[in-house]
Design a protein around this motif. Sequence first.
Motif, PDB file in Angstrom:
ATOM      1  N   SER A  46       0.850  -1.186   0.000  1.00 43.37           N
ATOM      2  CA  SER A  46       0.000   0.000   0.000  1.00 43.37           C
ATOM      3  C   SER A  46       0.889   1.241   0.000  1.00 43.37           C
ATOM      4  O   SER A  46       1.871   1.309   0.733  1.00 43.37           O
ATOM      5  N   THR A  47       0.515   2.197  -0.831  1.00 41.33           N
ATOM      6  CA  THR A  47       1.197   3.501  -0.748  1.00 41.33           C
ATOM      7  C   THR A  47       0.224   4.503  -0.107  1.00 41.33           C
ATOM      8  O   THR A  47       0.340   5.705  -0.288  1.00 41.33           O
ATOM      9  N   GLY A  48      -0.731   3.968   0.623  1.00 35.95           N
ATOM     10  CA  GLY A  48      -1.683   4.803   1.357  1.00 35.95           C
ATOM     11  C   GLY A  48      -3.056   4.799   0.723  1.00 35.95           C
ATOM     12  O   GLY A  48      -4.065   4.850   1.418  1.00 35.95           O
ATOM     13  N   LYS A  49      -3.082   4.741  -0.618  1.00 37.11           N
ATOM     14  CA  LYS A  49      -4.386   4.714  -1.297  1.00 37.11           C
ATOM     15  C   LYS A  49      -4.622   3.302  -1.786  1.00 37.11           C
ATOM     16  O   LYS A  49      -4.097   2.893  -2.821  1.00 37.11           O
ATOM     17  N   GLY A  50      -5.398   2.517  -1.034  1.00 39.99           N
ATOM     18  CA  GLY A  50      -5.694   1.156  -1.465  1.00 39.99           C
ATOM     19  C   GLY A  50      -4.552   0.193  -1.175  1.00 39.99           C
ATOM     20  O   GLY A  50      -3.425   0.596  -0.857  1.00 39.99           O
ATOM     21  N   ASN A  77      -7.090  -3.987  -5.274  1.00 42.65           N
ATOM     22  CA  ASN A  77      -7.872  -3.239  -4.296  1.00 42.65           C
ATOM     23  C   ASN A  77      -8.471  -4.126  -3.190  1.00 42.65           C
ATOM     24  O   ASN A  77      -9.680  -4.256  -3.059  1.00 42.65           O
ATOM     25  N   ARG A 132      -9.967  -5.218   0.165  1.00 41.11           N
ATOM     26  CA  ARG A 132     -10.706  -4.581   1.263  1.00 41.11           C
ATOM     27  C   ARG A 132     -10.848  -5.615   2.383  1.00 41.11           C
ATOM     28  O   ARG A 132     -11.261  -6.755   2.143  1.00 41.11           O
ATOM     29  N   ALA A 159      -5.430   1.138   5.344  1.00 41.00           N
ATOM     30  CA  ALA A 159      -5.645   1.456   3.919  1.00 41.00           C
ATOM     31  C   ALA A 159      -6.664   0.509   3.279  1.00 41.00           C
ATOM     32  O   ALA A 159      -7.252   0.830   2.250  1.00 41.00           O
TER      33      ALA A 159
END
Length: 344
Positions: A181-185, A204, A206, A296
């Motif tokens: 993760s680079t923070g978004k997703g 993605n 979750r 994230a």
Amino acid sequence: MNQPSWSPPDASKAGATLETFILEGMFQVPGATGMFTSLLNQISLACKLITGRVRRAGLADVLGWTGETNVQGESVQKLDIIANETMLAVLKRRGHCMGVASEELDNAVLFPQARGGYLVVVDPLDGSSNIDVDVSIGTIFGILRMKPETPLSEESFLVSGRNYAAAGYVIYGSSTVLVLSTGKGVHGFTWDPGAGEFFLSHENIRCPTRGNIYSVNEGNTARWTPGVKRWVDHVKQENKADGRPYSHRYVGSLVADAHRTLLKGGIFAYPADKKSPKGKLRLLYEANPMAFVFEAAGGRATTGKGSVLDIVPTELHQRVPLIIGSKHDVETFEEFAKQDPEGA
Ligand code: FDP
């Protein structure tokens, strides 16, 4: 003409390698220097080399104990050393990493000649006790942004997890999967040994809002606080409407227990106890990267008293309690932990 009964497999992801994915991310950032991208690629290269060593370990005579103990007082396995040296050598080579803090090193290694303003924290081979018995192990990593205009020193690593620019782990399991993760997703890439590449396989990710698995070392029951004991009793109680009792799974490699929890939901907990009053897992290179990934992915990460990512460390090998998983399940844990008196 007859329609063919066979259609070729979907080839649309054939080019979706980790390297391409990282490059595409870079193109979206105006003015990106490529140094962060380079660093991520170097970490993935080190993990490719480590997975090769792990897969051949039984043949290459690299199983077992080195005879040494590390700064944490734990037995150092031969593969721990190999993984650590591989990671350091690869990160030093390209000159985009200013320093590394590793579970295997008493002090951080600094590279003052490097350019880039990034530091790496790493547990090169997590789950040491499972190496010799072919149970899943892993590598955990985080990339920190150095504060601008600050001198490079060991202090540079002592920032909260909110300052991480990226984090992830690699699981050397039935297949080798890198989760990043680079923070978004959060995305997962599976290693294809034939092509020698990680390919996008879990887009993605979750973390389910709630699950039905709890993961904790129950051998520690006698050392737990009353709140933790009551929480474990709670998840084991019969309550159909609430999906209880939960199933129990505990591998004993953080990467493996976290990976299952991320994909299937539920909760992993290594709370503070009488033997480890500050917790067992290390903040910089175990708890923070996992907390970063879980948040994230829509999950939650706590010490039981507050968010893991908000802790400002005071030492490199600081330990913390770590509870990660589905939002609902971690909140339930927090309800029980709240009932413990201060200092319990
Ligand atoms: P290990 O000691 O085998 O390296 O990082 C420490 C760690 O494994 C984690 O991977 C794992 O979650 C935990 O410790 C297991 O601890 P217990 O053996 O005390 O359950």
